[in-house]
Design a protein around this motif. Structure first.
Motif, PDB file in Angstrom:
ATOM      1  N   LYS A  86       0.865  -1.182   0.000  1.00 50.37           N
ATOM      2  CA  LYS A  86       0.000   0.000   0.000  1.00 50.37           C
ATOM      3  C   LYS A  86       0.902   1.232   0.000  1.00 50.37           C
ATOM      4  N   PRO A  87       0.761   2.077  -1.016  1.00 44.05           N
ATOM      5  CA  PRO A  87       1.602   3.290  -1.075  1.00 44.05           C
ATOM      6  C   PRO A  87       1.358   4.189   0.136  1.00 44.05           C
ATOM      7  N   ASP A  88       2.423   4.817   0.592  1.00 46.81           N
ATOM      8  CA  ASP A  88       2.327   5.769   1.686  1.00 46.81           C
ATOM      9  C   ASP A  88       1.564   6.997   1.201  1.00 46.81           C
ATOM     10  N   GLU A  89       0.696   7.537   2.028  1.00 46.27           N
ATOM     11  CA  GLU A  89      -0.116   8.687   1.627  1.00 46.27           C
ATOM     12  C   GLU A  89       0.719   9.946   1.430  1.00 46.27           C
ATOM     13  N   LYS A  90       1.827  10.064   2.173  1.00 48.58           N
ATOM     14  CA  LYS A  90       2.630  11.278   2.102  1.00 48.58           C
ATOM     15  C   LYS A  90       3.824  11.151   1.158  1.00 48.58           C
ATOM     16  N   ASP A  91       4.336   9.949   0.994  1.00 50.68           N
ATOM     17  CA  ASP A  91       5.520   9.734   0.160  1.00 50.68           C
ATOM     18  C   ASP A  91       5.285   8.512  -0.719  1.00 50.68           C
ATOM     19  N   ARG A  92       4.975   8.731  -1.966  1.00 55.07           N
ATOM     20  CA  ARG A  92       4.623   7.643  -2.893  1.00 55.07           C
ATOM     21  C   ARG A  92       5.788   6.703  -3.181  1.00 55.07           C
ATOM     22  N   ARG A  93       7.008   7.087  -2.789  1.00 52.82           N
ATOM     23  CA  ARG A  93       8.160   6.191  -2.981  1.00 52.82           C
ATOM     24  C   ARG A  93       8.173   5.080  -1.945  1.00 52.82           C
ATOM     25  N   VAL A  94       7.421   5.259  -0.878  1.00 50.86           N
ATOM     26  CA  VAL A  94       7.394   4.301   0.230  1.00 50.86           C
ATOM     27  C   VAL A  94       6.134   3.449   0.132  1.00 50.86           C
ATOM     28  N   GLU A  95       6.286   2.163   0.352  1.00 50.05           N
ATOM     29  CA  GLU A  95       5.141   1.252   0.381  1.00 50.05           C
ATOM     30  C   GLU A  95       5.082   0.552   1.728  1.00 50.05           C
ATOM     31  N   HIS A  96       3.872   0.364   2.224  1.00 50.23           N
ATOM     32  CA  HIS A  96       3.647  -0.358   3.466  1.00 50.23           C
ATOM     33  C   HIS A  96       3.249  -1.787   3.096  1.00 50.23           C
ATOM     34  N   LEU A  97       3.987  -2.732   3.640  1.00 51.45           N
ATOM     35  CA  LEU A  97       3.794  -4.140   3.316  1.00 51.45           C
ATOM     36  C   LEU A  97       3.071  -4.833   4.459  1.00 51.45           C
ATOM     37  N   THR A  98       2.089  -5.640   4.111  1.00 53.19           N
ATOM     38  CA  THR A  98       1.286  -6.353   5.106  1.00 53.19           C
ATOM     39  C   THR A  98       1.008  -7.754   4.589  1.00 53.19           C
ATOM     40  N   LEU A  99       1.042  -8.734   5.489  1.00 47.57           N
ATOM     41  CA  LEU A  99       0.701 -10.098   5.090  1.00 47.57           C
ATOM     42  C   LEU A  99      -0.794 -10.202   4.816  1.00 47.57           C
ATOM     43  N   THR A 100      -1.140 -10.984   3.819  1.00 51.17           N
ATOM     44  CA  THR A 100      -2.541 -11.300   3.543  1.00 51.17           C
ATOM     45  C   THR A 100      -2.962 -12.431   4.488  1.00 51.17           C
ATOM     46  N   ARG A 101      -4.208 -12.824   4.394  1.00 58.62           N
ATOM     47  CA  ARG A 101      -4.688 -13.950   5.202  1.00 58.62           C
ATOM     48  C   ARG A 101      -3.855 -15.204   4.908  1.00 58.62           C
ATOM     49  N   ALA A 102      -3.556 -15.459   3.624  1.00 62.69           N
ATOM     50  CA  ALA A 102      -2.744 -16.627   3.246  1.00 62.69           C
ATOM     51  C   ALA A 102      -1.324 -16.507   3.803  1.00 62.69           C
ATOM     52  N   GLY A 103      -0.769 -15.304   3.766  1.00 61.62           N
ATOM     53  CA  GLY A 103       0.559 -15.086   4.326  1.00 61.62           C
ATOM     54  C   GLY A 103       0.590 -15.299   5.825  1.00 61.62           C
ATOM     55  N   LEU A 104      -0.440 -14.797   6.510  1.00 62.13           N
ATOM     56  CA  LEU A 104      -0.533 -15.017   7.960  1.00 62.13           C
ATOM     57  C   LEU A 104      -0.687 -16.490   8.291  1.00 62.13           C
ATOM     58  N   THR A 105      -1.437 -17.204   7.479  1.00 61.99           N
ATOM     59  CA  THR A 105      -1.600 -18.649   7.691  1.00 61.99           C
ATOM     60  C   THR A 105      -0.256 -19.349   7.572  1.00 61.99           C
ATOM     61  N   ALA A 106       0.501 -19.016   6.527  1.00 63.36           N
ATOM     62  CA  ALA A 106       1.823 -19.617   6.341  1.00 63.36           C
ATOM     63  C   ALA A 106       2.740 -19.270   7.511  1.00 63.36           C
ATOM     64  N   TYR A 107       2.716 -18.014   7.933  1.00 57.94           N
ATOM     65  CA  TYR A 107       3.531 -17.587   9.073  1.00 57.94           C
ATOM     66  C   TYR A 107       3.147 -18.371  10.331  1.00 57.94           C
TER      67      TYR A 107
END
Length: 151
Positions: A86-107
C-alpha cells in the motif's frame, strides 16, 4: 605463523559468520520443505508476521538484508499473494507491506516449527553450554553496542 597472516579458522568474526550460516542453512530446510521459501523470503515473512505492517527499508534493517534481497522476497511473496503493498499517503516512494490472510496462515504454520527447531538445537547442549551461549552472545552484543555509541 607470521604476524601479517590471518588464520580465518580462529578469527572470531569468521567463526561467528560460519556458525550463523550453518544454523541458518539447517533451519532453511524447515521453511524450504514446508513452503519452498528462500532465506530472504522466510525473513520477510517472519518480519511481517512479527511486526505487522512494515516498509521494505524497515524489513531490511530488521533482518539485516540488502535492499535487493528484500525487494526480490517482497515480489515473490506478493506473487504468491502472501503480502500486499500500500503506497504511503505522504511519500509515494514508500510502500507499506502487510501479510494477507494466506501469508498469515503460512507464518502461523511456521512459528511452531521455528520454535521446535530452536528447542531441538538448544537441546543438543547441556544447561551450562546453553547459559554460556546466551551470556556470550549478550556480552558480544553489549560490547558492540558500547563501541558504536562511543563513535
Amino acid at each position: 605463523m607470521e604476524a601479517d597472516t590471518l588464520e580465518l579458522e580462529s578469527f572470531l568474526p569468521y567463526r561467528l559468520y560460519r556458525l550463523a550460516d550453518a544454523v541458518s542453512r539447517e533451519f532453511s530446510r524447515v521453511y524450504k520443505d514446508r513452503h519452498g521459501l528462500t532465506r530472504p523470503e522466510w525473513r520477510t515473512l517472519a518480519g511481517l508476521g512479527q511486526h505487522g505492517t512494515m516498509t521494505a527499508t524497515a524489513l531490511g534493517e530488521q533482518s539485516a538484508m540488502h535492499k535487493t534481497k528484500v525487494s526480490r522476497a517482497v515480489a515473490e511473496l506478493e506473487r504468491r499473494r502472501w503480502l500486499t503493498r500500500k503506497p504511503d499517503e505522504k511519500d509515494r516512494r514508500v510502500e507499506h507491506l502487510t501479510l494477507t490472510r494466506a501469508g498469515l496462515t503460512a507464518y502461523r504454520e511456521m512459528v511452531p516449527l521455528a520454535k521446535a527447531f530452536e528447542r531441538d538445537l538448544l537441546g543438543r547442549l547441556n544447561a551450562s553450554e546453553r547459559a554460556a551461549v546466551t551470556e556470550g552472545m549478550a556480552a558480544l552484543k553489549g560490547a558492540l553496542d558500547r563501541s558504536t555509541t562511543q563513535l
